[in-house]
Write an enzyme that holds these catalytic residues in place. Structure first.
Site, PDB file in Angstrom:
ATOM      1  CD  GLU A 184      -3.093  -4.233   5.495  1.00 44.57           C
ATOM      2  OE1 GLU A 184      -3.842  -3.582   4.754  1.00 44.57           O
ATOM      3  OE2 GLU A 184      -2.775  -5.404   5.277  1.00 44.57           O
TER       4      GLU A 184
ATOM      5  CG  HIS B 281       0.962  -6.596   3.148  1.00 47.69           C
ATOM      6  ND1 HIS B 281       1.245  -5.397   2.565  1.00 47.69           N
ATOM      7  CD2 HIS B 281      -0.383  -6.677   3.158  1.00 47.69           C
ATOM      8  CE1 HIS B 281       0.128  -4.776   2.252  1.00 47.69           C
ATOM      9  NE2 HIS B 281      -0.894  -5.544   2.592  1.00 47.69           N
TER      10      HIS B 281
ATOM     11  NE  ARG C 199      -4.326  -8.551  -7.132  1.00 49.01           N
ATOM     12  CZ  ARG C 199      -5.414  -8.111  -7.769  1.00 49.01           C
ATOM     13  NH1 ARG C 199      -5.387  -7.867  -9.055  1.00 49.01           N
ATOM     14  NH2 ARG C 199      -6.533  -7.918  -7.111  1.00 49.01           N
TER      15      ARG C 199
ATOM     16  CG  HIS D  77      -1.734  -1.177   1.411  1.00 50.43           C
ATOM     17  ND1 HIS D  77      -2.707  -1.524   0.515  1.00 50.43           N
ATOM     18  CD2 HIS D  77      -1.732  -2.129   2.361  1.00 50.43           C
ATOM     19  CE1 HIS D  77      -3.277  -2.650   0.916  1.00 50.43           C
ATOM     20  NE2 HIS D  77      -2.706  -3.042   2.032  1.00 50.43           N
TER      21      HIS D  77
HETATM   22 ZN    ZN Z   1      -2.967  -4.938   2.811  1.00 50.27          ZN
END
Ligand code: ZN
Length: 310
Positions: free
Chosen positions: A115, A172, A192, A97
């Site tokens: 996150e 991740h 991605r 991200h």
């Molecule tokens: Zn994520």
């Protein structure tokens, strides 16, 4: 206000999802490919409804918009956090991200995404992807160009109860057999990097290699995972993470314990057991908000909760 706000979760079917949101949590899920429970969300892609009390039937986004006093007058156009439970029956794609600065410049003023994951359950040989093995950007670009994915991607063993903070720029992925509770910034910007060369409807899913390379931090540096632990008479409070966006704690109650809600608001998710909060029954899978100025609250039972506040 001394009223607990319970929320109705929203479910998302995903190609990688399973049925554990039903078997482990008792939720009424749409299918055996249910990947995500959006438990506390005011996001436009899934806006939770209030289950009880004065605001019953209202959306969390409308509470945020029209009753900011519930949230201690906290600032921002959108409710800042999003709490999910994720059931990964298959591997999720490997992703990264952006932070706020990159997202605001390249994603129409969006927020970035930070996150964190609390591992609710995993296989005995469970694994997770956090970080990469490139020493600098040049090596990262080379390894990606040469598709040396196994060498590049850093896979770690996990066990139930582990916790990971995923800052922007961290490569991740959740791997198969894992159920997690995710606390995140209310944002949906994901790049991605690699999807295991899988096909979806006969085609590979879109990758975002250039943006991924832009935002991946090199080299990867592990976060300090020490937990600050406060032992109370009949509870243990573990501080899992404090960053600029949230503080996340785990409460383990083994009897009857009083706590203080002095934050703008606190989100609580029951992850195991059952009991009562101020006399109201709570059980595994319940999610609720304690509003501003709620003050002291008492939790009874054998029960574990994850809490978060801004
Ligand atoms: Zn994520």
């Amino acid at each position: 206000m001394k009223e607990i706000i319970f929320l109705e979760p929203i479910f998302k079917e995903m190609i990688w999802g399973g049925n554990r949101l039903k078997t482990d949590f008792g939720y009424n899920i749409p299918s055996d490919n249910t990947g995500e429970c959006w438990a506390v969300s005011a996001h436009s892609n899934g806006d939770c409804t209030i289950k009880n009390g004065a605001y019953k039937g209202e959306k969390l986004s409308s509470l945020w918009k029209n009753h900011r006093e519930i949230f201690g007058g906290a600032k921002g156009d959108t409710f800042p956090l999003l709490i999910k439970i994720i059931d990964a029956k298959a591997d999720l794609s490997i992703q990264v991200h952006p932070g706020d600065d990159y997202a605001s410049q390249y994603e129409n003023g969006s927020l970035g995404k930070t996150e964190c994951w609390y591992i609710l359950d995993c296989d005995t040989d469970g694994q997770i992807v956090v970080g990469h093995n490139a020493k600098d950007k040049e090596e990262l670009k080379t390894m990606i160009a040469e598709q040396r994915w196994n060498e590049l991607i850093r896979v770690l063993p996990i066990k139930k109860g582990d916790f990971f903070q995923i800052d922007p720029g961290t490569v991740h992925a959740i791997k198969a057999g894992t159920v997690i509770l995710e606390t995140q910034q209310n944002s949906d910007i994901t790049y991605r990097l690699y999807d295991y060369d899988r096909l979806s409807d006969g085609k590979p899913r879109e990758l975002h290699i250039d943006k991924s390379i832009d935002v991946i931090k090199c080299p990867h540096v592990d976060k300090n995972t020490d937990r600050k632990e406060i032992r109370m008479e009949q509870a243990v409070v573990e501080e899992l993470e404090t960053c600029q966006y949230y503080t996340v704690k785990k409460l383990t109650v083994t009897g009857r314990q009083t706590f203080d809600q002095t934050e703008p608001f606190t989100i609580l998710s029951v992850i195991d057991g059952e009991g009562k909060i101020d006399g109201t029954k709570i059980t595994k899978g319940d999610h609720f908000i304690l509003p501003a100025a709620y003050g002291t609250y008492t939790v009874e039972g054998k029960i574990q909760l994850i809490t978060s506040h801004i």
